[in-house]
Design an enzyme around this catalytic site. Structure first.
Site, short mmCIF file in Angstrom:
data_model
loop_
_atom_site.label_atom_id
_atom_site.label_comp_id
_atom_site.label_asym_id
_atom_site.label_seq_id
_atom_site.Cartn_x
_atom_site.Cartn_y
_atom_site.Cartn_z
CE LYS A 1 111.52 75.81 30.78
NZ LYS A 1 111.52 74.34 31.35
CD GLU B 1 108.76 75.67 34.40
OE1 GLU B 1 107.78 74.75 34.10
OE2 GLU B 1 109.57 75.86 33.52
CE LYS C 1 106.41 77.20 31.56
NZ LYS C 1 107.14 76.61 30.46
#
Length: 392
Positions: free
Chosen positions: A186, A230, A272
Site C-alpha cells: 500500500k 491510496e 483505497k
C-alpha cells in the site's frame, strides 16, 4: 574458468517472472480469469496478482485491517491512551521496551482476527521483517500486506503540500517483503483540498502524486505484490462536498492515466480512496448525512475508477469509528437499492481498509491492561465493518 553469476538485487524474483518457470499461457489465464491479458507481466504472475486482489475484496463484507503505523506513530498512540488514564507522571520507556510493547500489541491484536471478517492486514516493515508476525495471519487464512510508502517532505513550490518519499529503493524492499510472506502493498499519497479561493491542490502536486502512485503500482507488481493505490484527499479545510467530489474525480482520473502509461495491470490492483466530504471548516459539515456522502462517493467511483480494477477499499482517514462505519454502510446500502440503468448498480466491490476506526478503542483498553475487553472490542469493530460492507 567458470564464472559464478552475481545476484542482482534489483531484478525480479526468478520463480515469479522468468519464462522457464511459467506454467500458464495466455489462453489458460484468459479462460480461468475472464480477462484479456496484454500486460508485460507473465501470465502466471498476472494470475496470482488478480486472484489475490479479488480475494482481498471477497466474499462481500470482508475487508482490510490497516496496522501499518510507523514505530513513532504507534508509540504516540500508546502515549495518548496513557494520558487518559494516568493521574500522575507517565512512565518512561526505553527504546527496547517501546519495541517490545509494539510487538506485544500487534501480536495480541492479530490473534483476535478472523478470516470471516478480515481478508488482509497491512503491516509495517518492522512488524513484518523484525517482529515476524505475518505468520500468525497467514495461518488464519488472512493475506499479509506491507506499507510501501516512506515519509513526507514538503513540496518546494507549495509548502502546504507534500512529496511522498521511498521510490528509490522500493523494489528490493518489496521483494524482501514478498519473501517474508507479503502478497500486497500500500502507498498513501496525501492530497490537499480547499475551496477554489485557496487554490489547493496545486496542479504540480496532483501531477507528482499521480506519477508517484503509478510508479509504485508498477514496481509493486514487478515484485509480485498487489498494489493498493491510496489517494487520501484530506478534509481539514473549507472545501464543500461538491469541491471534494471534483478533486477526488480529478486526482483518481490522473492516477489511472499514469497507470496506463506505466503498464499497470488494473485487474491486479485495488484503490483505497477517502470518502468525499465537506471540510471541517465548511458550514455544511454539521448537517451532512451518510446518505449525502454515499451519493457523492458512488458518483466519484462510477466516474473515475476503471471497471477493470478489482475493488475499492475505503480509508477512514481519522474519522470516528461510528462515522466511518456509517459512511461505508450507507454506500453499500445505496448499491443494494440501485438497479439498472443506474451506474451505482454495477460497481466493483466496495469495502474497508480501516485502522483507527477498528482499533482506536481497543488500544485504550490494551494500554489499561484489559486484554479480554480489548479482544471483544476489536472483534466487535471487525464485525461492524463487515456488516457495513454488506450495506447492513
Amino acid at each position: 574458468m567458470t564464472s559464478t553469476p552475481v545476484p542482482n538485487t534489483f531484478s525480479s524474483p526468478q520463480n515469479l517472472f522468468t519464462s522457464s518457470n511459467n506454467a500458464l499461457d495466455q489462453t489458460d489465464t484468459v479462460s480461468e480469469l475472464g480477462i484479456f491479458l496484454d500486460s508485460h507481466l507473465s501470465p502466471s504472475v498476472a494470475k496470482e496478482l488478480i486472484v489475490t486482489a479479488r480475494a482481498l475484496v471477497g466474499p462481500r463484507g470482508r475487508g482490510i485491517y490497516a496496522t501499518d503505523e510507523s514505530p513513532e506513530t504507534m508509540d504516540a498512540l500508546f502515549r495518548a491512551a496513557e494520558r487518559d488514564i494516568e493521574e500522575q507522571g507517565l512512565k518512561v520507556y526505553s527504546d527496547s521496551e517501546k519495541s517490545e510493547r509494539r510487538k506485544e500489541w500487534k501480536k495480541d491484536a492479530y490473534e483476535v482476527l478472523s478470516s470471516e471478517y478480515i481478508s488482509g492486514v497491512i503491516l509495517s516493515f518492522e512488524t513484518l521483517l523484525e517482529f515476524n508476525l505475518g505468520q500468525i495471519l497467514t495461518e488464519k487464512g488472512i493475506i499479509v500486506g506491507v506499507r510501501a510508502h516512506g515519509e513526507l517532505a514538503p513540496l518546494p513550490a507549495s509548502p502546504f503540500e507534500f512529496i511522498v518519499q521511498g521510490l528509490d529503493n522500493l523494489l528490493p524492499q518489496l521483494q524482501a517483503a514478498r519473501a517474508a510472506g507479503a502478497r500486497f502493498s500500500k502507498w498513501r499519497a496525501p492530497i490537499a483540498c480547499t475551496s477554489p479561493a485557496l487554490e489547493l491542490p496545486s496542479q504540480v502536486s496532483l501531477d507528482i502524486q499521480a506519477e508517484t502512485l503509478a510508479m509504485f503500482a508498477a514496481i509493486s507488481q514487478e515484485a509480485g505484490l498487489v498494489p493498493i493505490i491510496e489517494p487520501d484527499v484530506e478534509f481539514s479545510a473549507d472545501a464543500s462536498l461538491e469541491r471534494s467530489v471534483e478533486i477526488h474525480e480529478k486526482a483518481i482520473g490522473m492516477i489511472y492515466a499514469r497507470c496506463r502509461e506505466h503498464g499497470v495491470l488494473l485487474e491486479g490492483t485495488l484503490i483505497k480512496p477517502s470518502f468525499p466530504q465537506p471540510g471541517l471548516k465548511h458550514h455544511s459539515r454539521s448537517t451532512i448525512t451518510p446518505k449525502d456522502i454515499a451519493v457523492a462517493t458512488l458518483a466519484v467511483i462510477s466516474r473515475s475508477v476503471p471497471a477493470a480494477v478489482a475493488g475499492v477499499v475505503f480509508l477512514s482517514g481519522g474519522l470516528p469509528s461510528s462515522v466511518a462505519i456509517s459512511y461505508l454502510s450507507a454506500v453499500n446500502a445505496l448499491v443494494n437499492s440501485s438497479s439498472a440503468p443506474s451506474p451505482f448498480s454495477r460497481l466493483l466491490p466496495l469495502t474497508f481498509s480501516y485502522g483507527r476506526a477498528i482499533q482506536g478503542d481497543a488500544i485504550k483498553l490494551w494500554v489499561r491492561g484489559e486484554k479480554d475487553s480489548m479482544k471483544a472490542n476489536l472483534e466487535e469493530a471487525c464485525q461492524g465493518c463487515y456488516k457495513a460492507a454488506k450495506g447492513e
